[in-house]
Design a protein around this motif. Structure first.
Motif, PDB file in Angstrom:
ATOM      1  N   LEU A  87       0.824  -1.210   0.000  1.00  0.00           N
ATOM      2  CA  LEU A  87       0.000   0.000   0.000  1.00  0.00           C
ATOM      3  C   LEU A  87       0.858   1.260   0.000  1.00  0.00           C
ATOM      4  N   GLN A  88       2.031   1.195   0.599  1.00  0.00           N
ATOM      5  CA  GLN A  88       2.957   2.330   0.538  1.00  0.00           C
ATOM      6  C   GLN A  88       3.388   2.598  -0.900  1.00  0.00           C
ATOM      7  N   PRO A  91      -0.729   3.525  -3.009  1.00  0.00           N
ATOM      8  CA  PRO A  91      -1.744   3.904  -2.010  1.00  0.00           C
ATOM      9  C   PRO A  91      -3.187   3.779  -2.484  1.00  0.00           C
ATOM     10  N   GLN A 124      -1.302  12.598  -0.956  1.00  0.00           N
ATOM     11  CA  GLN A 124      -0.737  11.256  -1.049  1.00  0.00           C
ATOM     12  C   GLN A 124      -0.624  10.812  -2.503  1.00  0.00           C
ATOM     13  N   GLN A 128       2.973  10.155  -5.214  1.00  0.00           N
ATOM     14  CA  GLN A 128       3.259   8.984  -6.040  1.00  0.00           C
ATOM     15  C   GLN A 128       3.652   9.333  -7.476  1.00  0.00           C
TER      16      GLN A 128
END
Length: 254
Positions: A87-88, A91, A124, A128
């Protein structure tokens, strides 16, 4: 004599097979681990995925499949950890979120984290777009473009100067944004303040001392925030606000 030659042949075959296994690329080994999983050899598959991870491969599919194998093998802590790592790296991946939710249901006393508000989700997602190195390279490129723009601004007269000035404002803004994102993504990538409990029935202490009172108990797979640490103990906090001290050996940092 035949037995001797048979033994020699067997040794040669074993050495050759071992050399071929070592020469196999990561994709072939990943496919082999997938094959083990499809054969319901979940423990062996998890070990194969983990070997690739231990060698430094950090891809979402690798962590995701490792999580699936650990989950099927009944290793809740490793499953939660693997899904959290996946998930990191991705996300917004709904499949990872779903499987992490299933794994968390196996964690006794699991406390669900508060959902992110919309601007936190946007930030977030922005993180990415590039890794820290990508943001840093962009910062350098934009900085030198800005320097060139400022130098041109001193030579071009009139209306050209005006448009160039606004262009410099835009470059300066982008450069600042890239710099902020480079710093932020670097800090996030190197922030190991979260972790997963890898043992069951852990007594959380009120102080970093074996003789201190028990505050509460946590189970394997619980995600914790590490707020402080001594040589042997880590101060943890849960999503519901509970805090206490446990041995750092019980925590696998994310």
């Amino acid at each position: 004599m035949k037995a001797f030659f048979s033994a020699i042949t067997m040794i040669v075959l074993l050495i050759t097979g071992s050399a071929q296994a070592q020469q196999a690329g990561p994709q072939q080994r990943f496919d082999a681990a997938n094959s083990l999983y499809q054969q319901s050899k979940f423990t062996e598959a998890a070990a194969a995925y983990q070997q690739l991870i231990d060698e430094g491969y950090q891809q979402k599919p690798l962590y995701f499949n490792a999580g699936n194998a650990y989950y099927k093998a009944g290793k809740t802590g490793d499953a939660v950890y693997s899904y959290e790592k996946a998930l990191q790296l991705a996300p917004g991946d709904e499949a990872v979120k779903h499987n992490l939710s299933l794994a968390n249901q196996k964690v006794s006393g699991y406390v669900e984290e508060l959902p992110l508000v919309f601007f936190q989700q946007w930030w977030q997602q922005l993180q990415q777009v590039h890794k820290a190195n990508g943001w840093a390279v962009g910062t350098v490129v934009l900085f030198w473009l800005l320097v060139a723009g400022i130098m041109l601004n001193s030579f071009l007269p009139g209306w050209k100067n005006k448009f160039l000035r606004w262009g410099n404002y835009a470059l300066g803004t982008l450069c600042a944004l890239y710099l902020i994102m480079a710093i932020d993504t670097y800090l996030v990538a190197n922030n190991h303040s979260q972790g997963v409990i890898m043992h069951s029935n852990i007594k959380v202490k009120t102080a970093p001392d074996d003789n201190s009172k028990d505050a509460f108990e946590i189970q394997e797979g619980m995600k914790v925030q590490v707020a402080d640490a001594t040589k042997d103990y880590c101060k943890i906090s849960l999503a519901d606000g509970k805090t206490g001290w446990v041995s750092c050996n019980y925590i696998k940092r994310l």
